[in-house]
Design a protein around this motif. Sequence first.
Motif, PDB file in Angstrom:
ATOM      1  N   ILE A   1      39.901  33.471  27.964  1.00 48.55           N
ATOM      2  CA  ILE A   1      40.769  34.584  28.364  1.00 48.55           C
ATOM      3  C   ILE A   1      42.026  34.601  27.501  1.00 48.55           C
ATOM      4  CG2 ILE A   1      42.255  35.440  30.225  1.00 48.55           C
ATOM      5  CD1 ILE A   1      40.055  34.426  32.182  1.00 48.55           C
TER       6      ILE A   1
ATOM      7  N   TRP B   1      38.443  46.031  40.717  1.00 46.50           N
ATOM      8  CA  TRP B   1      38.472  46.344  39.284  1.00 46.50           C
ATOM      9  C   TRP B   1      37.185  47.079  38.872  1.00 46.50           C
ATOM     10  CZ3 TRP B   1      39.599  40.517  38.211  1.00 46.50           C
ATOM     11  CH2 TRP B   1      40.932  40.227  38.564  1.00 46.50           C
TER      12      TRP B   1
ATOM     13  N   LEU C   1      35.950  46.429  30.431  1.00 45.39           N
ATOM     14  CA  LEU C   1      36.751  45.802  31.489  1.00 45.39           C
ATOM     15  C   LEU C   1      36.855  44.325  31.151  1.00 45.39           C
ATOM     16  CD1 LEU C   1      38.097  46.201  34.320  1.00 45.39           C
ATOM     17  CD2 LEU C   1      35.890  45.530  35.306  1.00 45.39           C
ATOM     18  N   GLU C   2      38.092  43.856  30.940  1.00 47.88           N
ATOM     19  CA  GLU C   2      38.242  42.486  30.457  1.00 47.88           C
ATOM     20  C   GLU C   2      39.591  41.911  30.873  1.00 47.88           C
ATOM     21  OE1 GLU C   2      37.230  39.497  29.845  1.00 47.88           O
ATOM     22  OE2 GLU C   2      35.829  40.255  28.304  1.00 47.88           O
ATOM     23  N   PHE C   3      39.621  40.599  31.033  1.00 52.03           N
ATOM     24  CA  PHE C   3      40.888  39.912  31.241  1.00 52.03           C
ATOM     25  C   PHE C   3      41.795  40.185  30.051  1.00 52.03           C
ATOM     26  CE2 PHE C   3      37.887  37.232  33.675  1.00 52.03           C
ATOM     27  CZ  PHE C   3      38.490  37.324  34.919  1.00 52.03           C
ATOM     28  N   SER C   4      43.110  40.285  30.314  1.00 48.33           N
ATOM     29  CA  SER C   4      44.009  40.659  29.240  1.00 48.33           C
ATOM     30  C   SER C   4      45.332  39.918  29.370  1.00 48.33           C
ATOM     31  CB  SER C   4      44.207  42.188  29.245  1.00 48.33           C
ATOM     32  OG  SER C   4      44.673  42.626  27.998  1.00 48.33           O
TER      33      SER C   4
ATOM     34  N   PHE D   1      33.802  41.942  31.375  1.00 46.13           N
ATOM     35  CA  PHE D   1      34.025  40.496  31.293  1.00 46.13           C
ATOM     36  C   PHE D   1      33.015  39.824  30.370  1.00 46.13           C
ATOM     37  CE2 PHE D   1      35.442  41.871  35.582  1.00 46.13           C
ATOM     38  CZ  PHE D   1      36.802  41.789  35.340  1.00 46.13           C
TER      39      PHE D   1
ATOM     40  N   VAL E   1      43.889  42.021  34.230  1.00 44.35           N
ATOM     41  CA  VAL E   1      42.706  42.718  33.718  1.00 44.35           C
ATOM     42  C   VAL E   1      43.147  44.058  33.162  1.00 44.35           C
ATOM     43  CG1 VAL E   1      40.661  43.993  34.504  1.00 44.35           C
ATOM     44  CG2 VAL E   1      40.946  41.604  35.127  1.00 44.35           C
TER      45      VAL E   1
ATOM     46  N   HIS F   1      37.894  41.303  42.005  1.00 41.04           N
ATOM     47  CA  HIS F   1      37.019  41.794  40.923  1.00 41.04           C
ATOM     48  C   HIS F   1      36.236  43.015  41.384  1.00 41.04           C
ATOM     49  CE1 HIS F   1      32.850  40.450  42.084  1.00 41.04           C
ATOM     50  NE2 HIS F   1      33.548  39.709  42.927  1.00 41.04           N
TER      51      HIS F   1
ATOM     52  N   SER G   1      38.661  35.329  42.119  1.00 48.00           N
ATOM     53  CA  SER G   1      39.518  36.517  42.120  1.00 48.00           C
ATOM     54  C   SER G   1      39.948  36.918  43.523  1.00 48.00           C
ATOM     55  CB  SER G   1      38.788  37.690  41.469  1.00 48.00           C
ATOM     56  OG  SER G   1      37.739  38.151  42.296  1.00 48.00           O
TER      57      SER G   1
END
Length: 250
Positions: A211, A50, A168-171, A140, A242, A47, A43
């Motif tokens: 992801i 975030w 909190l997550e990749f999107s 994550f 994210v 990260h 990242s």
Amino acid sequence: MSQNKNTIDFGFAEVPLEEKVKKVKGVFDSVAGNYDIMNDVMSMGIHRVWKRKTIELSGVRPGNTVLDLAGGTGDLTKAFAKRVGKDGKVVLADINESMVRVGRDRLINEGIVGNVDYTITNAEALGFPDNTFDVATIAFGLRNVTNKDKALEELYRVLKPGGQLMVLEFSKVTQPMLAKLYDFYSFNILPKMGKFIADDEASYQYLAESIRMHPDQETLKQMMLDAGFDKAEYINMSEGIVALHRSWKF
């Protein structure tokens, strides 16, 4: 998500439902020792931004009880432990024993002791009583859960009335040109970095695939409401690479 009720996605592959937990465990057993350095490299350190935003919006204060689910090596747990103080409690929970061991050793070495508990638990069957936590986070980790709906229902159950869940997550990237660049990076560069740094190309190929299989922002927001939460919203970060989802139990 697979349409066959007997199988589930593991990255782009389809595997029997009962095998996903074992396969995900294998991935994180493999990467646990290099997890933190790979996060920084993958990242470019973003990260940390975030996660800092997540902590700032959590509203965690002295005396609170916090669940850091899929807490891994303890980034969020460390910050929350400082915020809740000696009268509060943070539980670092993860399904993967290797990750919990790395997180526990790291935090103890950094002097974070006395207000942190560590536990091995499955997100779909949390071993805590109803109405236990003021705040719950999962960073994550949700994309690796077999039954995400069940996990969200469990998180709702263990939150106190007035409690907040933060995912909190990749999107889904919102900017088309960036989305193309991100795809190229994810499938052509990221696995090679995994091979070079962690000697593990396959796990980081799975990361990229998982992801893409994760629900987009609006879908996950609705899933949170369907799980019982009274209010849900999300904030895109880094153009949607994210998203921080927030929901409340009133």
